[in-house]
Design an enzyme around this catalytic site. Sequence first.
Site, PDB file in Angstrom:
ATOM      1  N   LYS A 113      24.439  23.652  19.662  1.00 53.96           N
ATOM      2  CA  LYS A 113      23.397  22.754  20.305  1.00 53.96           C
ATOM      3  C   LYS A 113      24.098  21.548  20.419  1.00 53.96           C
ATOM      4  CE  LYS A 113      20.568  23.646  16.085  1.00 53.96           C
ATOM      5  NZ  LYS A 113      20.582  25.217  15.783  1.00 53.96           N
TER       6      LYS A 113
HETATM    7  C1  LIG Z   1      20.527  25.962  15.855  1.00 54.57           C
HETATM    8  C2  LIG Z   1      21.108  27.315  15.011  1.00 54.57           C
HETATM    9  C3  LIG Z   1      20.881  28.846  15.148  1.00 54.57           C
HETATM   10  C4  LIG Z   1      19.361  29.020  15.758  1.00 54.57           C
HETATM   11  O1  LIG Z   1      19.200  28.593  17.535  1.00 54.57           O
HETATM   12  P1  LIG Z   1      17.347  28.425  17.276  1.00 54.57           P
HETATM   13  O2  LIG Z   1      17.022  27.614  18.753  1.00 54.57           O
HETATM   14  O3  LIG Z   1      17.168  27.507  16.511  1.00 54.57           O
HETATM   15  O4  LIG Z   1      16.746  29.619  17.048  1.00 54.57           O
HETATM   16  C5  LIG Z   1      21.644  30.178  15.398  1.00 54.57           C
HETATM   17  N1  LIG Z   1      22.874  29.582  15.229  1.00 54.57           N
HETATM   18  C6  LIG Z   1      23.515  28.124  15.217  1.00 54.57           C
HETATM   19  C7  LIG Z   1      25.126  28.002  14.602  1.00 54.57           C
HETATM   20  C8  LIG Z   1      22.889  27.355  15.360  1.00 54.57           C
HETATM   21  O5  LIG Z   1      23.348  25.908  15.258  1.00 54.57           O
END
Ligand SMILES: *Cc1c(COP(=O)(O)O)cnc(C)c1O
Length: 498
Positions: A113
């Site tokens: 993120k």
């Molecule tokens: C947020 C996240 C996901 C999932 O991603 P989305 O965009 O919500 O589908 C997968 N792995 C990690 C480590 C995350 O932080």
Amino acid sequence: MNVLYRSTRDKNGQTVTASQAILQGLSPDGGLYVPVSIPKFELPLSDLEKLSYRELAYHILQAFYSDFSEQELKNCINKAYGPNFTSPKVAPITSHAGNTYLELFHGPTIAFKDIALQLLPHLMTTAARKNNLQDDIVILTATSGDTGKAAMAGFADVPGTKIIVFYPKDGVSPVQEKQMLTQKGENTFVVGVEGNFDDAQTNVKKIFNDPELNKVLNQNGFRFSSANSINIGRLFPQVVYYFYAYGQLLSTGKIKNGEAINFSVPTGNFGNILAGYFAQKMGLPINKLICASNRNNVLTDFFNEGVYDKNRPFYVTSSPSMDILVSSNLERLLFYISGEDSIKTKFLMDELTSKGIYKIDDSMRAKLADFYAAYATEEQTGQEIARVFAEDQVAIDPHTAVASYVAESYKKNTADPHETVVVSTASPYKFPQFVLTALHANYSSDSPFTMIDALHTKTDTPLPQTIKELATLPLRHPREVKPALMKTTVTEILGIDK
Ligand SMILES: *Cc1c(COP(=O)(O)O)cnc(C)c1O
């Protein structure tokens, strides 16, 4: 080309500019903003090998954020993708145990993120300036672990902003919790919620859309904005690494120019994989987008049966960022597979709200052919971590392991010869206990730091700086509340509770 945005639920197709959509987050009618038309990637694919991450980011994002000037957008990109990423490539690819991994965890919070959230605050403050906005921006976020920390890392001490993060007390790992509770910045506020992620998210949505509260907020010089993955300022920065991965595969000779590839994406809120869908629509040759879920496999059922049913048990798993029963960004996919039909989209989302379930028709299902969906149990996730380690002495995190497992089973079941890239979303040091157990190392300790050391010893993977300093930072955020008290907490924090 000037790209404008409309809501997935608005049948009149009213439009706003990109900067307005970034400031608003969610559309006032409850829908999500989508571009009126999806821009095409204008360069030849062979150019992808030559572009730096920043250059590629500019090229892709100028097409989406078309009311930003070149200078404005380049300033944002340069601030976001600099030394705060420990890999100069930002999103490098690696190979382990016969798989290709796209590593998205080299930012300040060692999870994917960061890629969007290091950029979003700069997009938002620039958007505010462009729209002559005087109010302070209040970011309100529910997080299943990584978003909250990554959002705070992006917004901390950015002038004209405050950020309030709610996280489920029982739904994040000890390291994630410690990362949040030690967050610096006078404008950051972290609150533990006695409930699960959906409790937190549902209430954040309610607070966000509370007309009375919004009025009081505006009278006090504040306005809400969302850093959640529904914001177009989150979504499109994620398109960049799909193209960037393709360029790296070209330059290593793994694929030929024009050859289609698969991506296996560990999925929760459906933001990451939706960015892959946009990349495909822009012209990146993607054969399959593999939607990988954990035991909370509501999306697996949706893709395979055409029914989305959130009326099911909620499990806390080793991949907490995927412990989600309502995947917000799926609404955008519904909009596209319905032929951009906002009435149909709104109907399905209303069904979800009132009954917790909806069914899509055959014409919509037929448009899901570019997706493949499956899930990994906790045991299979652990086995995949062990398999990759046995072959390569490298540890992968549980989220990555889910996608890696599903990619493996996809290849076995389909014999699809296309190159498959596993999207690797977090460092294993975020989840040391589960990874150690999966590697049959019988360490048990109450301290996540002992576990981190043990994992370091076992795998010889360099310890990220942000993890090293975690043990010594003071805890700064003692607030804990029941879901029903979240709204009161927001007004208290903002000092508007008179
Ligand atoms: C947020 C996240 C996901 C999932 O991603 P989305 O965009 O919500 O589908 C997968 N792995 C990690 C480590 C995350 O932080």
